[in-house]
Design a protein around this motif. Sequence first.
Motif, PDB file in Angstrom:
ATOM      1  N   UNK A 178      -5.040 -90.408  44.466  1.00  0.00           N
ATOM      2  CA  UNK A 178      -6.474 -90.682  44.373  1.00  0.00           C
ATOM      3  C   UNK A 178      -6.732 -92.181  44.414  1.00  0.00           C
ATOM      4  N   UNK A 179      -7.839 -92.571  44.974  1.00  0.00           N
ATOM      5  CA  UNK A 179      -8.179 -93.984  45.109  1.00  0.00           C
ATOM      6  C   UNK A 179      -9.452 -94.311  44.347  1.00  0.00           C
ATOM      7  N   UNK A 180      -9.700 -95.601  44.174  1.00  0.00           N
ATOM      8  CA  UNK A 180     -10.950 -96.038  43.567  1.00  0.00           C
ATOM      9  C   UNK A 180     -12.139 -95.505  44.364  1.00  0.00           C
ATOM     10  N   UNK A 181     -11.988 -95.501  45.662  1.00  0.00           N
ATOM     11  CA  UNK A 181     -13.063 -95.035  46.535  1.00  0.00           C
ATOM     12  C   UNK A 181     -13.379 -93.564  46.290  1.00  0.00           C
ATOM     13  N   UNK A 182     -12.336 -92.747  46.056  1.00  0.00           N
ATOM     14  CA  UNK A 182     -12.528 -91.326  45.799  1.00  0.00           C
ATOM     15  C   UNK A 182     -13.276 -91.106  44.482  1.00  0.00           C
ATOM     16  N   UNK A 183     -12.886 -91.847  43.441  1.00  0.00           N
ATOM     17  CA  UNK A 183     -13.559 -91.744  42.148  1.00  0.00           C
ATOM     18  C   UNK A 183     -15.013 -92.175  42.271  1.00  0.00           C
ATOM     19  N   UNK A 184     -15.227 -93.282  43.004  1.00  0.00           N
ATOM     20  CA  UNK A 184     -16.586 -93.796  43.194  1.00  0.00           C
ATOM     21  C   UNK A 184     -17.452 -92.783  43.947  1.00  0.00           C
ATOM     22  N   UNK A 185     -16.889 -92.138  44.956  1.00  0.00           N
ATOM     23  CA  UNK A 185     -17.649 -91.160  45.745  1.00  0.00           C
ATOM     24  C   UNK A 185     -18.067 -89.971  44.896  1.00  0.00           C
ATOM     25  N   UNK A 186     -17.135 -89.502  44.072  1.00  0.00           N
ATOM     26  CA  UNK A 186     -17.433 -88.327  43.261  1.00  0.00           C
ATOM     27  C   UNK A 186     -18.495 -88.609  42.198  1.00  0.00           C
TER      28      UNK A 186
ATOM     29  N   UNK B  14     -13.104 -92.974  33.381  1.00  0.00           N
ATOM     30  CA  UNK B  14     -11.757 -92.753  32.850  1.00  0.00           C
ATOM     31  C   UNK B  14     -11.404 -91.270  32.782  1.00  0.00           C
ATOM     32  N   UNK B  15     -12.395 -90.421  32.477  1.00  0.00           N
ATOM     33  CA  UNK B  15     -12.146 -88.994  32.419  1.00  0.00           C
ATOM     34  C   UNK B  15     -11.759 -88.449  33.789  1.00  0.00           C
ATOM     35  N   UNK B  16     -12.535 -88.840  34.828  1.00  0.00           N
ATOM     36  CA  UNK B  16     -12.229 -88.371  36.179  1.00  0.00           C
ATOM     37  C   UNK B  16     -10.897 -88.940  36.661  1.00  0.00           C
ATOM     38  N   UNK B  17     -10.630 -90.200  36.326  1.00  0.00           N
ATOM     39  CA  UNK B  17      -9.352 -90.818  36.715  1.00  0.00           C
ATOM     40  C   UNK B  17      -8.184 -90.056  36.107  1.00  0.00           C
ATOM     41  N   UNK B  18      -8.360 -89.631  34.861  1.00  0.00           N
ATOM     42  CA  UNK B  18      -7.306 -88.866  34.185  1.00  0.00           C
ATOM     43  C   UNK B  18      -7.099 -87.516  34.852  1.00  0.00           C
ATOM     44  N   UNK B  19      -8.207 -86.856  35.202  1.00  0.00           N
ATOM     45  CA  UNK B  19      -8.126 -85.554  35.845  1.00  0.00           C
ATOM     46  C   UNK B  19      -7.448 -85.625  37.212  1.00  0.00           C
ATOM     47  N   UNK B  20      -7.660 -86.748  37.906  1.00  0.00           N
ATOM     48  CA  UNK B  20      -7.092 -86.915  39.248  1.00  0.00           C
ATOM     49  C   UNK B  20      -5.700 -87.550  39.230  1.00  0.00           C
ATOM     50  N   UNK B  21      -5.212 -87.885  38.006  1.00  0.00           N
ATOM     51  CA  UNK B  21      -3.913 -88.572  37.873  1.00  0.00           C
ATOM     52  C   UNK B  21      -3.913 -89.892  38.621  1.00  0.00           C
ATOM     53  N   UNK B  22      -5.027 -90.593  38.516  1.00  0.00           N
ATOM     54  CA  UNK B  22      -5.152 -91.888  39.184  1.00  0.00           C
ATOM     55  C   UNK B  22      -4.231 -92.917  38.541  1.00  0.00           C
TER      56      UNK B  22
END
Length: 341
Positions: free
Chosen positions: A6-14, A41-49
């Motif tokens: 996962x990338x910063x861009x993916x987290x930002x898009x979601x 941080x929650x989404x980053x954790x879920x995506x294993x960023x």
Amino acid sequence: MDNKLPTLKEIARRLKFSVSTVSRALHDHPSIGLRTKMQVKQLAKELNYEPNQTALFFKQQKTHTIGVILPNLKEEFFSQAINGIEDVAKINKYSVLIGQSHDDIDQEKQIAIAMKNQRVDGLIVSISKHTKNYDHFISLRKYNIPVVFFDRVPDLPTVHKVASNFNTGTKQAIEFLITKGHRRIGVINGPEEMKSSKERIITYMEVLQKKRIKIDLSLIVTTDLTQVKTFEAMKNLLDLKYPPTAILTINDYVALDAIQYARKSKLKINKDISFVSYANLPIINYLEFPPLASVEQYPYEQAKKATEILFDLFNADNIPDEEEKKYHNILIEGQLIIHKK
């Protein structure tokens, strides 16, 4: 997301945030509110960023460092292998990081993670004697870190590997003992999970069958490569009603322990009982009671070839899809070296 980081861009898009907002939130920047930080941080954790090991880094940058994971550097075999790796690395102006698993699977996994975090460009690996699962190496593919195995290699078709041809070496060793008049030939094999252990026994049986010599499974014992277990293996063999007159051992170190046990048992080496082993380490030339012969496995050449393959992978212009990739599977022929006639 299984095969891509996962990338910063993916987290930002979601979350419908800007990339800069996501980056600041992950770094606890004071300009970002608590609620936004928690969402990011929650989404980053879920995506294993993993903020410091993104796929983009590995695709676009090089550290000019390769990692090496070996069972144990105190063994002369792996010391010779390191020379082969370093010679190729030097030509390509690369540095080498070395880790020892000490045949501990958890240690092997930890080193693989550490190498990834050090952002090595690739890995050269000889697996531990207990390694059955290879996910900690396979998972490195998503970071674009190629792995090439040598000597102790996975029994998988979808990995790059260089190994000694155990079939050839074992065939030469058993036939040599038969020409010396031996019919009760024992084997002190390695752990069953090792690919070489399986190959050794298959060839051993094939040669005996071809020579019309009865196969006695009680002549096949195992060791975990420690002296204690090798002594136990020797005791089991010598306690047989009809003990072996010759023994094939997994390597020279096991042969030395086996010879020591035989001498303590008042047996004359290469008279009452003979030994043939693998590796052909230089120390054999200085022993008073060496094995009759040893199969040269060319550790320098194995490791050198594995490292050359790794650099070929670095330099590949187009890496095909996984299902189209051609994996290197190189076998280097061994040669039986006679020490004492």
